[in-house]
Design a protein around this motif. Sequence first.
Motif, PDB file in Angstrom:
ATOM      1  N   ARG A  15      14.923 -12.215  -3.023  1.00  0.00           N
ATOM      2  CA  ARG A  15      14.667 -11.613  -4.341  1.00  0.00           C
ATOM      3  C   ARG A  15      13.177 -11.345  -4.534  1.00  0.00           C
ATOM      4  O   ARG A  15      12.792 -10.295  -5.025  1.00  0.00           O
ATOM      5  N   VAL A  16      12.350 -12.299  -4.131  1.00  0.00           N
ATOM      6  CA  VAL A  16      10.900 -12.117  -4.259  1.00  0.00           C
ATOM      7  C   VAL A  16      10.430 -10.979  -3.359  1.00  0.00           C
ATOM      8  O   VAL A  16       9.625 -10.136  -3.767  1.00  0.00           O
ATOM      9  N   ILE A  17      10.955 -10.927  -2.139  1.00  0.00           N
ATOM     10  CA  ILE A  17      10.584  -9.852  -1.219  1.00  0.00           C
ATOM     11  C   ILE A  17      11.025  -8.497  -1.772  1.00  0.00           C
ATOM     12  O   ILE A  17      10.278  -7.510  -1.695  1.00  0.00           O
ATOM     13  N   TYR A  18      12.228  -8.421  -2.352  1.00  0.00           N
ATOM     14  CA  TYR A  18      12.696  -7.171  -2.948  1.00  0.00           C
ATOM     15  C   TYR A  18      11.773  -6.716  -4.077  1.00  0.00           C
ATOM     16  O   TYR A  18      11.413  -5.544  -4.152  1.00  0.00           O
ATOM     17  N   ILE A  19      11.401  -7.628  -4.946  1.00  0.00           N
ATOM     18  CA  ILE A  19      10.576  -7.266  -6.100  1.00  0.00           C
ATOM     19  C   ILE A  19       9.172  -6.852  -5.655  1.00  0.00           C
ATOM     20  O   ILE A  19       8.632  -5.847  -6.128  1.00  0.00           O
ATOM     21  N   ILE A  20       8.581  -7.596  -4.724  1.00  0.00           N
ATOM     22  CA  ILE A  20       7.248  -7.236  -4.232  1.00  0.00           C
ATOM     23  C   ILE A  20       7.291  -5.884  -3.526  1.00  0.00           C
ATOM     24  O   ILE A  20       6.412  -5.035  -3.733  1.00  0.00           O
ATOM     25  N   SER A  21       8.308  -5.657  -2.710  1.00  0.00           N
ATOM     26  CA  SER A  21       8.443  -4.374  -2.009  1.00  0.00           C
ATOM     27  C   SER A  21       8.653  -3.231  -2.994  1.00  0.00           C
ATOM     28  O   SER A  21       8.086  -2.142  -2.823  1.00  0.00           O
ATOM     29  N   LEU A  22       9.459  -3.470  -4.006  1.00  0.00           N
ATOM     30  CA  LEU A  22       9.694  -2.444  -5.018  1.00  0.00           C
ATOM     31  C   LEU A  22       8.391  -2.063  -5.720  1.00  0.00           C
ATOM     32  O   LEU A  22       8.073  -0.875  -5.870  1.00  0.00           O
ATOM     33  N   LEU A  23       7.624  -3.066  -6.133  1.00  0.00           N
ATOM     34  CA  LEU A  23       6.345  -2.790  -6.791  1.00  0.00           C
ATOM     35  C   LEU A  23       5.378  -2.080  -5.849  1.00  0.00           C
ATOM     36  O   LEU A  23       4.649  -1.166  -6.268  1.00  0.00           O
ATOM     37  N   LEU A  24       5.364  -2.468  -4.586  1.00  0.00           N
ATOM     38  CA  LEU A  24       4.493  -1.833  -3.603  1.00  0.00           C
ATOM     39  C   LEU A  24       4.853  -0.364  -3.412  1.00  0.00           C
ATOM     40  O   LEU A  24       3.972   0.512  -3.447  1.00  0.00           O
ATOM     41  N   PHE A  25       6.135  -0.067  -3.231  1.00  0.00           N
ATOM     42  CA  PHE A  25       6.539   1.324  -3.028  1.00  0.00           C
ATOM     43  C   PHE A  25       6.309   2.180  -4.267  1.00  0.00           C
ATOM     44  O   PHE A  25       5.921   3.343  -4.147  1.00  0.00           O
ATOM     45  N   ILE A  26       6.531   1.637  -5.445  1.00  0.00           N
ATOM     46  CA  ILE A  26       6.259   2.403  -6.663  1.00  0.00           C
ATOM     47  C   ILE A  26       4.762   2.646  -6.804  1.00  0.00           C
ATOM     48  O   ILE A  26       4.325   3.738  -7.170  1.00  0.00           O
ATOM     49  N   GLY A  27       3.950   1.633  -6.499  1.00  0.00           N
ATOM     50  CA  GLY A  27       2.493   1.811  -6.541  1.00  0.00           C
ATOM     51  C   GLY A  27       2.014   2.850  -5.550  1.00  0.00           C
ATOM     52  O   GLY A  27       1.147   3.687  -5.874  1.00  0.00           O
ATOM     53  N   LEU A  28       2.560   2.836  -4.339  1.00  0.00           N
ATOM     54  CA  LEU A  28       2.190   3.842  -3.345  1.00  0.00           C
ATOM     55  C   LEU A  28       2.626   5.242  -3.767  1.00  0.00           C
ATOM     56  O   LEU A  28       1.912   6.222  -3.553  1.00  0.00           O
ATOM     57  N   ALA A  29       3.801   5.343  -4.388  1.00  0.00           N
ATOM     58  CA  ALA A  29       4.278   6.643  -4.874  1.00  0.00           C
ATOM     59  C   ALA A  29       3.365   7.173  -5.980  1.00  0.00           C
ATOM     60  O   ALA A  29       3.007   8.364  -5.989  1.00  0.00           O
ATOM     61  N   ILE A  30       2.953   6.301  -6.885  1.00  0.00           N
ATOM     62  CA  ILE A  30       2.044   6.721  -7.961  1.00  0.00           C
ATOM     63  C   ILE A  30       0.693   7.118  -7.379  1.00  0.00           C
ATOM     64  O   ILE A  30       0.086   8.115  -7.792  1.00  0.00           O
ATOM     65  N   GLY A  31       0.206   6.340  -6.413  1.00  0.00           N
ATOM     66  CA  GLY A  31      -1.069   6.671  -5.770  1.00  0.00           C
ATOM     67  C   GLY A  31      -1.027   8.011  -5.054  1.00  0.00           C
ATOM     68  O   GLY A  31      -1.974   8.805  -5.147  1.00  0.00           O
ATOM     69  N   CYS A  32       0.051   8.285  -4.346  1.00  0.00           N
ATOM     70  CA  CYS A  32       0.184   9.580  -3.674  1.00  0.00           C
ATOM     71  C   CYS A  32       0.285  10.721  -4.668  1.00  0.00           C
ATOM     72  O   CYS A  32      -0.350  11.770  -4.507  1.00  0.00           O
ATOM     73  N   PHE A  33       1.068  10.515  -5.720  1.00  0.00           N
ATOM     74  CA  PHE A  33       1.256  11.588  -6.689  1.00  0.00           C
ATOM     75  C   PHE A  33      -0.026  11.888  -7.463  1.00  0.00           C
ATOM     76  O   PHE A  33      -0.276  13.030  -7.841  1.00  0.00           O
ATOM     77  N   SER A  34      -0.860  10.862  -7.681  1.00  0.00           N
ATOM     78  CA  SER A  34      -2.116  11.106  -8.403  1.00  0.00           C
ATOM     79  C   SER A  34      -3.095  11.944  -7.577  1.00  0.00           C
ATOM     80  O   SER A  34      -3.970  12.601  -8.133  1.00  0.00           O
ATOM     81  N   ASN A  35      -2.939  11.961  -6.245  1.00  0.00           N
ATOM     82  CA  ASN A  35      -3.802  12.783  -5.389  1.00  0.00           C
ATOM     83  C   ASN A  35      -3.243  14.182  -5.153  1.00  0.00           C
ATOM     84  O   ASN A  35      -3.914  15.019  -4.563  1.00  0.00           O
ATOM     85  N   TYR A  36      -2.026  14.429  -5.599  1.00  0.00           N
ATOM     86  CA  TYR A  36      -1.405  15.733  -5.409  1.00  0.00           C
ATOM     87  C   TYR A  36      -1.932  16.711  -6.437  1.00  0.00           C
ATOM     88  O   TYR A  36      -2.033  16.419  -7.627  1.00  0.00           O
ATOM     89  N   ASN A  37      -2.276  17.900  -5.960  1.00  0.00           N
ATOM     90  CA  ASN A  37      -2.750  18.961  -6.838  1.00  0.00           C
ATOM     91  C   ASN A  37      -1.854  20.169  -6.596  1.00  0.00           C
ATOM     92  O   ASN A  37      -1.764  20.675  -5.476  1.00  0.00           O
ATOM     93  N   ILE A  38      -1.211  20.646  -7.639  1.00  0.00           N
ATOM     94  CA  ILE A  38      -0.254  21.739  -7.499  1.00  0.00           C
ATOM     95  C   ILE A  38      -0.930  23.040  -7.082  1.00  0.00           C
ATOM     96  O   ILE A  38      -0.321  23.901  -6.464  1.00  0.00           O
ATOM     97  N   LYS A  39      -2.221  23.188  -7.352  1.00  0.00           N
ATOM     98  CA  LYS A  39      -2.936  24.425  -7.030  1.00  0.00           C
ATOM     99  C   LYS A  39      -3.488  24.432  -5.607  1.00  0.00           C
ATOM    100  O   LYS A  39      -3.883  25.469  -5.110  1.00  0.00           O
ATOM    101  N   ASP A  40      -3.513  23.276  -4.962  1.00  0.00           N
ATOM    102  CA  ASP A  40      -4.067  23.177  -3.615  1.00  0.00           C
ATOM    103  C   ASP A  40      -2.943  22.891  -2.621  1.00  0.00           C
ATOM    104  O   ASP A  40      -2.301  21.843  -2.671  1.00  0.00           O
TER     105      ASP A  40
END
Length: 149
Positions: A15-40
């Motif tokens: 359960r702890v591994i699932y929750i930590i992994s979930l938070l990690l993947f969501i954080g990585l998704a947010i980090g990637c999306f914040s660097n995405y620029n629709i015009k570039d």
Amino acid sequence: MENQKLISKFVRTYRVIYIISLLLFIGLAIGCFSNYNIKDIKTTFYLVGTIFFLVFAFLIIREIFNSPTIIIKSDKVELLRIFNNKSEIIELRNIQSWVNRKKKSKYGNYEILYLVLSDLKKLKIKSYNYSNFYQLEHKLTHKTSKPRT
């Protein structure tokens, strides 16, 4: 009044591994999306990364949801999904047959108990999610017929 015979217990490590992994993947998704620029067009890789990490986060959420808390009473089984919502009640007499499959993996062996119900639905219980898996298996299968091979 029905007596509670057995309540499933989760393996807390998973359960702890699932929750930590979930938070990690969501954080990585947010980090990637914040660097995405629709015009570039050169930042399209960040959008692909966002989708990739969100797919893994979805798979973890599905695994958490598919591991319900199991409460076995004298004549029925209650499956409580995430946030303790009563999602399913199964009469013990509706369990037609069962199969216990042993699986091997790189990190150790585990078992999956398949219960076939009278309406031909299948319930899958994985041993690595529950610390009292063998007690659950005994209570769920001792009144039903032997599995077919």
